[in-house]
Design an enzyme around this catalytic site. Structure first.
Site, PDB file in Angstrom:
ATOM      1  N   ARG A 176     141.925  22.821 -90.897  1.00 16.88           N
ATOM      2  CA  ARG A 176     142.336  23.326 -89.590  1.00 16.88           C
ATOM      3  C   ARG A 176     141.784  22.472 -88.453  1.00 16.88           C
ATOM      4  O   ARG A 176     142.508  22.102 -87.526  1.00 16.88           O
ATOM      5  CB  ARG A 176     141.865  24.766 -89.418  1.00 16.88           C
ATOM      6  CG  ARG A 176     142.482  25.744 -90.405  1.00 16.88           C
ATOM      7  CD  ARG A 176     143.946  25.989 -90.120  1.00 16.88           C
ATOM      8  NE  ARG A 176     144.460  27.116 -90.887  1.00 16.88           N
ATOM      9  CZ  ARG A 176     145.697  27.540 -90.837  1.00 16.88           C
ATOM     10  NH1 ARG A 176     146.586  26.927 -90.093  1.00 16.88           N
ATOM     11  NH2 ARG A 176     146.084  28.586 -91.559  1.00 16.88           N
ATOM     12  N   ASP A 196     141.435  12.360 -97.070  1.00 13.27           N
ATOM     13  CA  ASP A 196     141.492  13.724 -97.582  1.00 13.27           C
ATOM     14  C   ASP A 196     142.212  13.669 -98.917  1.00 13.27           C
ATOM     15  O   ASP A 196     143.417  13.404 -98.965  1.00 13.27           O
ATOM     16  CB  ASP A 196     142.225  14.656 -96.615  1.00 13.27           C
ATOM     17  CG  ASP A 196     142.100  16.122 -97.019  1.00 13.27           C
ATOM     18  OD1 ASP A 196     142.198  16.407 -98.228  1.00 13.27           O
ATOM     19  OD2 ASP A 196     141.921  16.978 -96.136  1.00 13.27           O
ATOM     20  N   ALA A 256     131.130  19.662 -88.530  1.00 15.86           N
ATOM     21  CA  ALA A 256     131.509  20.414 -89.736  1.00 15.86           C
ATOM     22  C   ALA A 256     130.303  21.138 -90.328  1.00 15.86           C
ATOM     23  O   ALA A 256     129.994  22.266 -89.944  1.00 15.86           O
ATOM     24  CB  ALA A 256     132.136  19.470 -90.748  1.00 15.86           C
ATOM     25  N   ARG A 257     129.607  20.495 -91.248  1.00 14.93           N
ATOM     26  CA  ARG A 257     128.424  21.063 -91.897  1.00 14.93           C
ATOM     27  C   ARG A 257     127.371  19.971 -92.036  1.00 14.93           C
ATOM     28  O   ARG A 257     127.672  18.839 -92.414  1.00 14.93           O
ATOM     29  CB  ARG A 257     128.773  21.639 -93.275  1.00 14.93           C
ATOM     30  CG  ARG A 257     129.648  22.882 -93.226  1.00 14.93           C
ATOM     31  CD  ARG A 257     128.886  24.083 -92.677  1.00 14.93           C
ATOM     32  NE  ARG A 257     129.665  25.311 -92.711  1.00 14.93           N
ATOM     33  CZ  ARG A 257     130.384  25.782 -91.701  1.00 14.93           C
ATOM     34  NH1 ARG A 257     130.438  25.075 -90.573  1.00 14.93           N
ATOM     35  NH2 ARG A 257     131.046  26.917 -91.797  1.00 14.93           N
ATOM     36  N   ASP A 280     126.654  18.242 -84.105  1.00 15.49           N
ATOM     37  CA  ASP A 280     126.639  19.649 -83.702  1.00 15.49           C
ATOM     38  C   ASP A 280     126.035  20.525 -84.793  1.00 15.49           C
ATOM     39  O   ASP A 280     125.773  21.695 -84.569  1.00 15.49           O
ATOM     40  CB  ASP A 280     128.067  20.112 -83.391  1.00 15.49           C
ATOM     41  CG  ASP A 280     128.111  21.514 -82.815  1.00 15.49           C
ATOM     42  OD1 ASP A 280     127.427  21.754 -81.792  1.00 15.49           O
ATOM     43  OD2 ASP A 280     128.806  22.371 -83.383  1.00 15.49           O
ATOM     44  N   GLU A 285     119.512  24.420 -90.044  1.00 20.21           N
ATOM     45  CA  GLU A 285     119.619  24.657 -88.607  1.00 20.21           C
ATOM     46  C   GLU A 285     118.643  25.751 -88.204  1.00 20.21           C
ATOM     47  O   GLU A 285     118.601  26.797 -88.850  1.00 20.21           O
ATOM     48  CB  GLU A 285     121.048  25.087 -88.237  1.00 20.21           C
ATOM     49  CG  GLU A 285     122.067  23.988 -88.401  1.00 20.21           C
ATOM     50  CD  GLU A 285     123.487  24.407 -88.036  1.00 20.21           C
ATOM     51  OE1 GLU A 285     123.678  25.592 -87.654  1.00 20.21           O
ATOM     52  OE2 GLU A 285     124.394  23.582 -88.129  1.00 20.21           O
ATOM     53  N   HIS A 304     125.211  23.781 -82.651  1.00 23.02           N
ATOM     54  CA  HIS A 304     126.310  24.403 -83.395  1.00 23.02           C
ATOM     55  C   HIS A 304     127.234  25.200 -82.464  1.00 23.02           C
ATOM     56  O   HIS A 304     127.456  26.396 -82.659  1.00 23.02           O
ATOM     57  CB  HIS A 304     125.755  25.318 -84.496  1.00 23.02           C
ATOM     58  CG  HIS A 304     126.730  25.529 -85.623  1.00 23.02           C
ATOM     59  ND1 HIS A 304     126.358  25.617 -86.938  1.00 23.02           N
ATOM     60  CD2 HIS A 304     128.087  25.663 -85.631  1.00 23.02           C
ATOM     61  CE1 HIS A 304     127.419  25.816 -87.708  1.00 23.02           C
ATOM     62  NE2 HIS A 304     128.478  25.841 -86.939  1.00 23.02           N
TER      63      HIS A 304
END
Length: 346
Positions: A176, A196, A256-257, A280, A285, A304
């Site tokens: 997304r 991807d 993302a992660r 981010d 975290e 984040h």
């Protein structure tokens, strides 16, 4: 077991019965996500049961709220929809998750009952993509460094400023967020490349990107934006070897992660001054107070915030209402999650 489809809801309306919608999320989260207009729209579609307690609902609270419901709305902090919870809602047809991953709420019992599930990753992905685009523009413009120099009394010459023009932007992951980032990049005269493994070359072309293998993408991209879930297959995908492949002065963006990057390897690469990173997310975290990401001059670290926050949460509510309307009309759901997709989700 017999399960009704969306046309049965219309039958219930004609027979004098109203659709029953249960909102399981606590009032604190509900008020952050759903505005009065969204609640009014839901009430136009059925009888809405609200959770008037704050905090995360217990299993007993969920059982009481979902009793007799046709539709359940969940969000962050809602527990698993276990068999015991579902016993209270034998007519439950769809769960609309006003958040991202559905892993905390989905159980095998839900799939066995034929209940459909949809989440709000499209709404969240739009916010993430917009943040990634912002990082792209501001980093290429060298605004972070120039702002610091100007605040310190200087007046930078802008010799390192680059426009979003004639460059190659690499997108890693076309979910997304990644696909929306590609869509936003169509407004710029840049070459877009994509890694991807679940997207074909033809699908990439239709999106406006050229499919490449990851190593080739890293070698050719001036900007690399990561949009991957946290999975065993993606853990430390950006390791020392792959980070070394990146071009000098490339910008690495991670919205993302944190787990997809080997942070020690990235810190070592950043100390060499070759790359610029906008992060981010970290792993864990927040990062430790003495983490090098907090002090290196070529890192922008944000807490984040790339997904939907504050007023952006209303976009989630809009998506929930739209997916409920789509379900009742027999149209595809924008956020539908299938059982066979669960292993690929963050």
């Amino acid at each position: 077991m017999f399960h009704r489809n969306s046309s049965d809801f219309h039958t219930r309306e004609l027979g004098g019965f109203r659709l029953k919608i249960a909102m399981l999320l606590g009032i604190d989260k509900r008020d952050r996500i759903f505005g009065p207009e969204h609640l009014a729209q839901l009430r136009e579609l059925g009888e809405v049961t609200l959770n008037e307690e704050t905090g995360n609902p217990s299993e007993e609270q969920m059982r009481a709220l979902i009793a007799g419901a046709d539709v359940a709305i969940t969000s962050w902090g809602c527990g698993a929809l276990t068999e015991r919870v579902l016993e209270s809602a034998p007519n439950l047809q769809i769960v609309l998750h006003a958040a991202g991953t559905v892993k905390p709420i989905v159980t095998e019992a839900l799939w066995q009952r034929g209940v459909r599930v949809a989440n709000a990753t499209e709404a969240l992905g739009q916010g993430v993509a917009e943040t990634a685009l912002g990082f792209t523009i501001v980093s290429l413009k060298d605004m972070w460094r120039l702002s610091r120099e100007t605040a310190a009394g200087g007046w930078g010459d802008g010799s390192r400023v680059r426009e979003v023009y004639g460059l190659t932007v690499g997108v890693v992951g076309a979910g997304r967020a990644g696909s929306h980032y590609i869509k936003l990049l169509q407004q710029f005269d840049v070459r877009i490349v994509l890694y991807d493994p679940f997207v074909s070359e033809e699908q990439a072309r239709k999106m406006g990107a050229q499919k490449l293998e990851l190593e080739e993408l890293l070698r050719e991209s001036d900007v690399v934006s990561i949009h991957l879930p946290s999975l065993p297959e993606t853990y430390h995908m950006f390791n020392a070897e792959r980070l070394a492949m990146m071009k000098d002065d490339a910008v690495l963006i991670n919205t993302a992660r944190g787990s997809v990057i080997d942070e020690e390897a990235l810190a070592a690469e950043l100390r060499r001054g070759r790359l610029f990173a906008c992060l981010d997310v970290t792993d864990p975290e927040p990062p430790q107070a003495d983490h090098p990401f907090r002090t290196l001059p070529n890192v922008i670290l944000t807490p984040h915030l790339a997904g939907a926050v504050n007023n952006g949460l209303r976009r989630i509510a809009k998506g929930v209402v739209n997916d409920l309307r789509a379900y009742l009309d027999g149209r595809p759901l924008r956020g539908e999650v299938l059982a066979e997709q669960m292993h690929l989700l963050a």
